[in-house]
Design a protein around this motif. Structure first.
Motif, PDB file in Angstrom:
ATOM      1  N   GLY A 193       0.900  -1.242  -0.054  1.00 16.41           N
ATOM      2  CA  GLY A 193       0.113  -0.033   0.129  1.00 16.41           C
ATOM      3  C   GLY A 193       0.850   1.032   0.162  1.00 16.41           C
ATOM      4  O   GLY A 193       0.431   2.186  -0.318  1.00 16.41           O
ATOM      5  N   ALA A 194       1.994   1.425   0.666  1.00 17.22           N
ATOM      6  CA  ALA A 194       2.629   2.557   0.635  1.00 17.22           C
ATOM      7  C   ALA A 194       3.240   2.861  -0.614  1.00 17.22           C
ATOM      8  O   ALA A 194       3.742   4.140  -0.982  1.00 17.22           O
ATOM      9  CB  ALA A 194       3.975   2.350   1.578  1.00 17.22           C
ATOM     10  N   GLY A 214      -6.649   8.557  -1.059  1.00 15.76           N
ATOM     11  CA  GLY A 214      -5.276   8.755  -0.393  1.00 15.76           C
ATOM     12  C   GLY A 214      -4.253   7.832  -0.536  1.00 15.76           C
ATOM     13  O   GLY A 214      -4.367   6.744  -1.648  1.00 15.76           O
ATOM     14  N   ARG A 215      -3.139   7.782   0.127  1.00 17.10           N
ATOM     15  CA  ARG A 215      -2.370   6.540   0.015  1.00 17.10           C
ATOM     16  C   ARG A 215      -2.840   5.361   0.503  1.00 17.10           C
ATOM     17  O   ARG A 215      -3.545   5.209   1.469  1.00 17.10           O
ATOM     18  CB  ARG A 215      -1.218   6.893   0.947  1.00 17.10           C
ATOM     19  N   LEU A 216      -2.624   4.300  -0.526  1.00 16.30           N
ATOM     20  CA  LEU A 216      -3.488   3.043  -0.247  1.00 16.30           C
ATOM     21  C   LEU A 216      -3.361   2.460   0.951  1.00 16.30           C
ATOM     22  O   LEU A 216      -4.452   1.934   1.760  1.00 16.30           O
ATOM     23  CB  LEU A 216      -2.955   2.010  -1.391  1.00 16.30           C
ATOM     24  N   VAL A 242      -9.233   3.866  -9.431  1.00 16.69           N
ATOM     25  CA  VAL A 242      -8.192   4.060  -9.904  1.00 16.69           C
ATOM     26  C   VAL A 242      -6.865   4.117  -8.960  1.00 16.69           C
ATOM     27  O   VAL A 242      -6.847   4.653  -7.775  1.00 16.69           O
ATOM     28  CB  VAL A 242      -8.068   5.402 -10.499  1.00 16.69           C
ATOM     29  N   LEU A 243      -5.845   3.340  -9.205  1.00 13.56           N
ATOM     30  CA  LEU A 243      -4.576   3.184  -8.731  1.00 13.56           C
ATOM     31  C   LEU A 243      -3.342   3.839  -9.503  1.00 13.56           C
ATOM     32  O   LEU A 243      -3.266   3.660 -10.570  1.00 13.56           O
ATOM     33  CB  LEU A 243      -4.230   1.690  -8.448  1.00 13.56           C
ATOM     34  N   ARG A 244      -2.582   4.497  -8.552  1.00 12.77           N
ATOM     35  CA  ARG A 244      -1.255   4.917  -9.231  1.00 12.77           C
ATOM     36  C   ARG A 244      -0.176   4.697  -8.469  1.00 12.77           C
ATOM     37  O   ARG A 244      -0.151   4.991  -7.334  1.00 12.77           O
ATOM     38  CB  ARG A 244      -1.551   6.423  -9.590  1.00 12.77           C
ATOM     39  N   ARG A 245       1.012   4.303  -9.136  1.00 13.22           N
ATOM     40  CA  ARG A 245       2.144   3.964  -8.637  1.00 13.22           C
ATOM     41  C   ARG A 245       2.791   5.453  -7.980  1.00 13.22           C
ATOM     42  O   ARG A 245       2.748   6.331  -8.573  1.00 13.22           O
ATOM     43  CB  ARG A 245       3.159   3.343  -9.369  1.00 13.22           C
ATOM     44  N   ARG A 246       3.344   5.358  -6.855  1.00 14.22           N
ATOM     45  CA  ARG A 246       3.709   6.585  -6.263  1.00 14.22           C
ATOM     46  C   ARG A 246       5.074   6.766  -6.926  1.00 14.22           C
ATOM     47  O   ARG A 246       5.894   5.925  -7.054  1.00 14.22           O
ATOM     48  CB  ARG A 246       3.691   6.504  -4.815  1.00 14.22           C
TER      49      ARG A 246
END
Length: 246
Positions: A193-194, A214-216, A242-246
């Motif tokens: 998740g981080a 927010g951050r997963l 929607v998920l986005r790689r940090r």
């Protein structure tokens, strides 16, 4: 016979385009599926849209019970194929019960092009009707609008996938952004998740819309709670994220 598949957006009557309104009024028959206990909201919304926009006399509404997938069929693909065959058969029976209907329409949640099987089911009808498609706003568009975010980063690709594939295969290679649809649970829990941000929503575009972002690792638990509470309250849930790689 002309079969018109009309995208109606994600439950907000304001999503209906003028093209869709004209198409609804052009039909002799509108097919409205009933999805069983706890999901009559969806049939009710379709009925409400028809009542709001139909101005031409002679447009008939025909409701039918949507067949369910047979859980006894172990193979997922075959289970879906059999289900689509059963739905096509019910469509044909419903249309045949209204002789003289030369134009029949189906109000399709979102848009017929994105994670919707209406076009594939229509292809099973015999004799084959002439197919017309009216595009609609998708849940993906409604989600990004609700969070006021762009779907892709500058010049970067994104991928649309399912919760089943995210859980089984993990993060797809070569993309920084993934949109997840048809997630029966919380498949994002398989990710570290981080490393990701999430923008989640349920019933997007509807009066019941709920969102979280927010951050997963910081919001995953809250999303799971919101999802469970909403499902218990309504008896069903349609969510997307929607998920986005940090």
């Amino acid at each position: 016979m002309i079969l018109t598949l009309i995208g109606i957006g994600t439950g907000n009557p304001d999503h209906l385009t003028r093209q869709a309104e004209r198409a609804i009024n052009a039909q002799d028959l509108i097919l409205i599926p009933r999805k069983g206990a706890g999901k009559d909201d969806l049939a009710g919304l379709r009925r409400a849209i028809c009542e709001a926009v139909i101005t031409r006399e002679g447009v008939r509404l025909a409701e039918f019970d949507l067949p369910t997938r047979d859980p006894a069929t172990a193979d997922y693909r075959q289970r879906v194929e059999d289900w689509h065959d059963a739905i096509a058969e019910v469509w044909a029976e419903t249309i045949a019960a209204h002789p003289g209907a030369e134009r029949a329409g189906l109000l399709v949640w979102g848009d017929p092009s994105l994670y919707d099987s209406t076009l594939r089911i229509a292809a099973r009808l015999s004799p084959a009707p002439r197919i017309e498609v009216v595009p609609g706003i998708t849940s993906l568009q409604a989600l990004t609008a609700a969070h006021a975010i762009p779907l892709n980063e500058i010049g970067a690709p994104f991928q649309v996938t399912t919760g089943r594939r995210l859980r089984a295969e993990g993060w797809p290679p070569g993309v920084a952004t993934v949109a997840v649809m048809l997630d029966g649970g919380c498949a994002f829990e398989v990710l570290p998740g981080a490393d990701y941000d999430i923008w989640w929503g349920a019933y997007v575009g509807m009066a019941e819309e709920i969102t979280c972002a927010g951050r997963l690792d910081l919001v995953a638990g809250r999303i799971a709670e919101m999802r469970a509470e909403a499902r218990a309250a309504h008896g069903w849930i349609m969510d997307i994220y929607v998920l986005r790689r940090r």
